[in-house]
Design a protein around this motif. Structure first.
Motif, PDB file in Angstrom:
ATOM      1  N   GLY A 165     -33.408 -43.059 -13.929  1.00  0.00           N
ATOM      2  CA  GLY A 165     -34.524 -43.520 -14.743  1.00  0.00           C
ATOM      3  C   GLY A 165     -34.081 -44.192 -16.027  1.00  0.00           C
ATOM      4  N   ASN A 166     -35.044 -44.865 -16.644  1.00  0.00           N
ATOM      5  CA  ASN A 166     -34.853 -45.488 -17.952  1.00  0.00           C
ATOM      6  C   ASN A 166     -35.392 -44.547 -19.014  1.00  0.00           C
ATOM      7  N   VAL A 167     -34.855 -44.644 -20.202  1.00  0.00           N
ATOM      8  CA  VAL A 167     -35.389 -43.893 -21.329  1.00  0.00           C
ATOM      9  C   VAL A 167     -35.862 -44.914 -22.353  1.00  0.00           C
ATOM     10  N   VAL A 168     -37.134 -44.818 -22.736  1.00  0.00           N
ATOM     11  CA  VAL A 168     -37.710 -45.732 -23.714  1.00  0.00           C
ATOM     12  C   VAL A 168     -38.006 -44.943 -24.980  1.00  0.00           C
ATOM     13  N   SER A 169     -37.489 -45.426 -26.085  1.00  0.00           N
ATOM     14  CA  SER A 169     -37.699 -44.766 -27.364  1.00  0.00           C
ATOM     15  C   SER A 169     -38.194 -45.805 -28.358  1.00  0.00           C
ATOM     16  N   THR A 170     -39.439 -45.672 -28.771  1.00  0.00           N
ATOM     17  CA  THR A 170     -39.994 -46.649 -29.717  1.00  0.00           C
ATOM     18  C   THR A 170     -39.553 -46.358 -31.141  1.00  0.00           C
ATOM     19  N   ILE A 171     -39.208 -45.096 -31.409  1.00  0.00           N
ATOM     20  CA  ILE A 171     -38.724 -44.719 -32.735  1.00  0.00           C
ATOM     21  C   ILE A 171     -37.400 -43.992 -32.559  1.00  0.00           C
ATOM     22  N   LYS A 172     -36.367 -44.493 -33.206  1.00  0.00           N
ATOM     23  CA  LYS A 172     -35.067 -43.825 -33.171  1.00  0.00           C
ATOM     24  C   LYS A 172     -34.295 -44.151 -34.438  1.00  0.00           C
ATOM     25  N   ASP A 173     -33.215 -43.442 -34.651  1.00  0.00           N
ATOM     26  CA  ASP A 173     -32.361 -43.670 -35.804  1.00  0.00           C
ATOM     27  C   ASP A 173     -31.930 -45.129 -35.834  1.00  0.00           C
ATOM     28  N   ASP A 174     -31.924 -45.716 -37.026  1.00  0.00           N
ATOM     29  CA  ASP A 174     -31.544 -47.131 -37.164  1.00  0.00           C
ATOM     30  C   ASP A 174     -30.177 -47.433 -36.567  1.00  0.00           C
ATOM     31  N   GLY A 175     -29.264 -46.471 -36.571  1.00  0.00           N
ATOM     32  CA  GLY A 175     -27.932 -46.682 -36.037  1.00  0.00           C
ATOM     33  C   GLY A 175     -27.896 -46.879 -34.532  1.00  0.00           C
ATOM     34  N   TYR A 176     -28.975 -46.517 -33.840  1.00  0.00           N
ATOM     35  CA  TYR A 176     -29.009 -46.623 -32.379  1.00  0.00           C
ATOM     36  C   TYR A 176     -29.961 -47.703 -31.870  1.00  0.00           C
ATOM     37  N   LYS A 177     -30.529 -48.484 -32.753  1.00  0.00           N
ATOM     38  CA  LYS A 177     -31.420 -49.565 -32.322  1.00  0.00           C
ATOM     39  C   LYS A 177     -30.632 -50.584 -31.510  1.00  0.00           C
ATOM     40  N   GLY A 178     -31.196 -50.994 -30.387  1.00  0.00           N
ATOM     41  CA  GLY A 178     -30.552 -51.982 -29.529  1.00  0.00           C
ATOM     42  C   GLY A 178     -29.698 -51.385 -28.429  1.00  0.00           C
ATOM     43  N   TYR A 179     -29.459 -50.068 -28.468  1.00  0.00           N
ATOM     44  CA  TYR A 179     -28.673 -49.435 -27.410  1.00  0.00           C
ATOM     45  C   TYR A 179     -29.587 -49.034 -26.254  1.00  0.00           C
ATOM     46  N   LYS A 180     -29.132 -49.294 -25.040  1.00  0.00           N
ATOM     47  CA  LYS A 180     -29.885 -48.973 -23.832  1.00  0.00           C
ATOM     48  C   LYS A 180     -29.588 -47.529 -23.417  1.00  0.00           C
ATOM     49  N   LEU A 181     -30.631 -46.775 -23.109  1.00  0.00           N
ATOM     50  CA  LEU A 181     -30.495 -45.383 -22.687  1.00  0.00           C
ATOM     51  C   LEU A 181     -30.971 -45.228 -21.253  1.00  0.00           C
ATOM     52  N   MET A 182     -30.212 -44.469 -20.460  1.00  0.00           N
ATOM     53  CA  MET A 182     -30.564 -44.243 -19.058  1.00  0.00           C
ATOM     54  C   MET A 182     -30.540 -42.747 -18.758  1.00  0.00           C
ATOM     55  N   LEU A 183     -31.347 -42.343 -17.781  1.00  0.00           N
ATOM     56  CA  LEU A 183     -31.379 -40.963 -17.319  1.00  0.00           C
ATOM     57  C   LEU A 183     -30.456 -40.862 -16.107  1.00  0.00           C
ATOM     58  N   VAL A 184     -29.472 -39.969 -16.171  1.00  0.00           N
ATOM     59  CA  VAL A 184     -28.497 -39.846 -15.084  1.00  0.00           C
ATOM     60  C   VAL A 184     -28.433 -38.410 -14.579  1.00  0.00           C
ATOM     61  N   GLU A 185     -27.999 -38.275 -13.315  1.00  0.00           N
ATOM     62  CA  GLU A 185     -27.723 -36.941 -12.782  1.00  0.00           C
ATOM     63  C   GLU A 185     -26.405 -36.988 -12.027  1.00  0.00           C
ATOM     64  N   TYR A 186     -25.560 -35.993 -12.313  1.00  0.00           N
ATOM     65  CA  TYR A 186     -24.302 -35.867 -11.589  1.00  0.00           C
ATOM     66  C   TYR A 186     -24.609 -35.466 -10.154  1.00  0.00           C
ATOM     67  N   PHE A 187     -23.686 -35.766  -9.236  1.00  0.00           N
ATOM     68  CA  PHE A 187     -23.902 -35.413  -7.838  1.00  0.00           C
ATOM     69  C   PHE A 187     -22.582 -35.034  -7.196  1.00  0.00           C
ATOM     70  N   ASP A 188     -22.676 -34.328  -6.080  1.00  0.00           N
ATOM     71  CA  ASP A 188     -21.502 -33.980  -5.290  1.00  0.00           C
ATOM     72  C   ASP A 188     -21.026 -35.255  -4.605  1.00  0.00           C
ATOM     73  N   PRO A 189     -19.755 -35.654  -4.759  1.00  0.00           N
ATOM     74  CA  PRO A 189     -19.306 -36.927  -4.194  1.00  0.00           C
ATOM     75  C   PRO A 189     -19.276 -36.974  -2.675  1.00  0.00           C
ATOM     76  N   VAL A 190     -19.290 -35.832  -2.006  1.00  0.00           N
ATOM     77  CA  VAL A 190     -19.265 -35.812  -0.543  1.00  0.00           C
ATOM     78  C   VAL A 190     -20.691 -35.790   0.019  1.00  0.00           C
ATOM     79  N   THR A 191     -21.505 -34.844  -0.441  1.00  0.00           N
ATOM     80  CA  THR A 191     -22.865 -34.700   0.097  1.00  0.00           C
ATOM     81  C   THR A 191     -23.880 -35.582  -0.629  1.00  0.00           C
ATOM     82  N   ARG A 192     -23.516 -36.055  -1.803  1.00  0.00           N
ATOM     83  CA  ARG A 192     -24.382 -36.849  -2.694  1.00  0.00           C
ATOM     84  C   ARG A 192     -25.632 -36.090  -3.108  1.00  0.00           C
TER      85      ARG A 192
END
Length: 103
Positions: free
Chosen positions: A8-35
């Motif tokens: 998924g995507n993460v949308v943040s309309t308000i964040k620390d000025d130091g992080y403006k312009g950085y893209k955020l994504m939602l990730v999940e680790y997985f088992d490399p064999v069974t996925r």
């Protein structure tokens, strides 16, 4: 570094000025064999232009995020640093959708 799937995507309309312009994504680790998913979903900064459904390489070293983004002040726990075309785990080669099999 660990393999993860972008779920998924993460949308943040308000964040620390130091992080403006950085893209955020939602990730999940997985088992490399069974996925099958392993552990909770997490938010990662993206410097590899990944999208939902991509298998990615997530760097878990905060200092690497500073290097990838050329940002000496940011705090980057998780950074997506590459989109994976294929990988080999326990002798089994896995080709990700759209990639060319290297064999």
């Amino acid at each position: 570094m660990r393999l993860a799937k972008v779920v998924g995507n993460v949308v943040s309309t308000i964040k620390d000025d130091g992080y403006k312009g950085y893209k955020l994504m939602l990730v999940e680790y997985f088992d490399p064999v069974t996925r099958q998913p392993q552990g909770p979903r997490m938010i990662a900064f993206d410097c590899a232009d990944s999208g939902v459904g991509d298998i990615v390489l997530v760097n878990t070293d905060g200092g690497a995020g500073n290097m990838f983004f050329s940002d000496d002040y940011g705090i980057f726990d998780l950074t997506i640093c590459g989109v994976v075309d294929n990988y080999t785990a326990y002798g089994k080669n896995t080709v990700i959708h759209g990639a060319v099999d290297p064999e």
